[in-house]
Design a protein around this motif. Sequence first.
Motif, PDB file in Angstrom:
ATOM      1  N   GLY A 104       0.624  -1.217  -0.156  1.00 11.25           N
ATOM      2  CA  GLY A 104      -0.055  -0.036  -0.378  1.00 11.25           C
ATOM      3  C   GLY A 104       0.876   1.549  -0.018  1.00 11.25           C
ATOM      4  O   GLY A 104       0.578   2.108  -0.290  1.00 11.25           O
ATOM      5  N   THR A 105       1.508   1.480   0.624  1.00 10.53           N
ATOM      6  CA  THR A 105       2.354   2.171   0.639  1.00 10.53           C
ATOM      7  C   THR A 105       3.175   2.987  -0.506  1.00 10.53           C
ATOM      8  O   THR A 105       3.520   4.028  -0.666  1.00 10.53           O
ATOM      9  N   PHE A 133      -3.879   7.217   7.505  1.00  9.43           N
ATOM     10  CA  PHE A 133      -2.841   6.905   7.084  1.00  9.43           C
ATOM     11  C   PHE A 133      -2.793   5.831   5.432  1.00  9.43           C
ATOM     12  O   PHE A 133      -3.994   6.214   5.355  1.00  9.43           O
ATOM     13  N   GLU A 185      -8.697   9.297   2.420  1.00 13.62           N
ATOM     14  CA  GLU A 185      -9.989   7.766   2.472  1.00 13.62           C
ATOM     15  C   GLU A 185     -11.138   7.843   2.747  1.00 13.62           C
ATOM     16  O   GLU A 185     -11.045   8.911   3.294  1.00 13.62           O
ATOM     17  N   ASP A 218      -7.185   7.137  -1.699  1.00 15.88           N
ATOM     18  CA  ASP A 218      -6.641   5.678  -1.024  1.00 15.88           C
ATOM     19  C   ASP A 218      -7.340   4.636  -0.302  1.00 15.88           C
ATOM     20  O   ASP A 218      -8.510   4.770   0.488  1.00 15.88           O
ATOM     21  N   GLN A 221      -7.320  -0.127   1.739  1.00 16.24           N
ATOM     22  CA  GLN A 221      -8.310  -0.858   3.298  1.00 16.24           C
ATOM     23  C   GLN A 221      -9.813  -0.424   2.728  1.00 16.24           C
ATOM     24  O   GLN A 221     -10.073  -1.693   2.612  1.00 16.24           O
ATOM     25  N   LYS A 247      -3.942  -4.109  -0.471  1.00 16.71           N
ATOM     26  CA  LYS A 247      -4.603  -5.140   1.214  1.00 16.71           C
ATOM     27  C   LYS A 247      -5.365  -6.231   0.313  1.00 16.71           C
ATOM     28  O   LYS A 247      -4.449  -7.149   0.497  1.00 16.71           O
TER      29      LYS A 247
HETATM   30  C1  LIG Z   1      -2.537  -0.034   5.068  1.00 16.02           C
HETATM   31  C2  LIG Z   1      -2.946   1.349   4.311  1.00 16.02           C
HETATM   32  C3  LIG Z   1      -1.719   1.895   3.806  1.00 16.02           C
HETATM   33  C4  LIG Z   1      -0.284   1.028   3.976  1.00 16.02           C
HETATM   34  O1  LIG Z   1      -0.458  -0.261   3.120  1.00 16.02           O
HETATM   35  P1  LIG Z   1       1.260  -0.841   3.620  1.00 16.02           P
HETATM   36  O2  LIG Z   1       0.435  -2.270   2.581  1.00 16.02           O
HETATM   37  O3  LIG Z   1       0.503  -1.419   4.995  1.00 16.02           O
HETATM   38  O4  LIG Z   1       2.122  -0.408   3.183  1.00 16.02           O
HETATM   39  C5  LIG Z   1      -2.096   2.532   3.601  1.00 16.02           C
HETATM   40  N1  LIG Z   1      -2.905   3.743   2.810  1.00 16.02           N
HETATM   41  C6  LIG Z   1      -4.434   2.712   3.924  1.00 16.02           C
HETATM   42  C7  LIG Z   1      -5.934   3.633   4.197  1.00 16.02           C
HETATM   43  C8  LIG Z   1      -4.307   1.737   4.804  1.00 16.02           C
HETATM   44  O5  LIG Z   1      -5.128   1.110   5.245  1.00 16.02           O
END
Ligand SMILES: *Cc1c(COP(=O)(O)O)cnc(C)c1O
Length: 390
Positions: A104-105, A133, A185, A218, A221, A247
């Motif tokens: 995700g990052t 996040f 998000e 984003d 999740q 995810k």
């Molecule tokens: C988990 C998450 C991330 C980061 O994903 P990773 O795979 O842990 O790097 C970024 N944005 C959101 C909304 C998340 O829930």
Amino acid sequence: MSDLSARFEAAMMPNYGLPPVALARGEGCRVWDVDGKAYLDLIGGIAVSALGHAHPALVAAVSAQVGTLAHTSNLFLHEPEVLLAERLLQLLGGDGRVFFTNSGTEANEAAYKLVRRHAGPDRTYVVAAEGSFHGRTMGALALTGKTSIREPFAPFGADVRFVTYGSEEALRAAVTEECAAVFLEPTQGEGGVVPAPEGYLAAARRICDETGAALVLDEIQSGIGRTGVWFQHQREGVRPDVITLAKGLGGGLPIGVCVGFGPYATAFGKGDHGSTFGGNPVSCAAALAVLDTIDKEGLLESVGTVGDLLAAGITRTGHPLVAGVRGSGLWRAMVLSEPKAAAVEAAARDAGFLVNAVQPDAVRLAPPLIITSEEAASFVAALPEILSKA
Ligand SMILES: *Cc1c(COP(=O)(O)O)cnc(C)c1O
């Protein structure tokens, strides 16, 4: 378990602390720890294990691919990545193009570079939300509004301006013609499964249209069926310029994606970005199996019905510790009247249920999308005693 824990603590950096359970295997929505104790998995590896554990479709797809071709690098193309890109674009609609990552990052890093590339030097800053996040690498961390995880690593050399999540006025004041992008998000996951207020995303869309800033959603999740639709923005009727996913997409195999639409589809030129492992054949095969299975098993529908049963069941306990339920589909926060989430998580674990204390006063549930209403009901039945023990 105690021997394994001691070895974990001796060998691993202390950033995660010591996890309370060592898992050995899983099947469907159940997992077993190394001592043989069974749990109903209501967190799914943080909204990742969309098909639960050891789903035959995922096992078959990954096994076949790893036995055929596991890696090519981006010096060579392969069919699974093309199939997956086409499938995602079909689900998303619009004139998009795809860039694959491993997490995700990294998907957000790609999105950040993409909007900078399109914006040029006059759009000098981006806007993100307080409490958000977006990941742990430096670019995504610079966008992350949770101060406790961002601030120890500042400064970032990036002009990111934070606004109150959910306030249209704050967004309007912050976004100008010098703003390259707004990162949001649709529901703040790590913030405690906090949905945007009605109309907020539509307002963000309007403000971005008026100023020429990109709207980056984003959905790392919230995407891939978590809320009972493929992507949460589809329910809100708001189209992003850029979307990031990860995810649940790989069902447990590491994969992320950044999708750009319109001018953002082609903003990266040759050599602008890359990833050695991103879009590797095995992760793409896993993601194709996840998307096919969600379709074939009618999971979007059951996510809605089982999720509603779960939420109604939690509310119905009427326990004084339960102040409410947030979220939608199979993505819920049980909101507590006192900051006792850690105690609820521990009591649930003792009773054989894995949940997550996402905030001091909020317990997150993000089970596999295949969870049945009977499995959800078993948690609801056990809940009064769990809450009383906490
Ligand atoms: C988990 C998450 C991330 C980061 O994903 P990773 O795979 O842990 O790097 C970024 N944005 C959101 C909304 C998340 O829930």
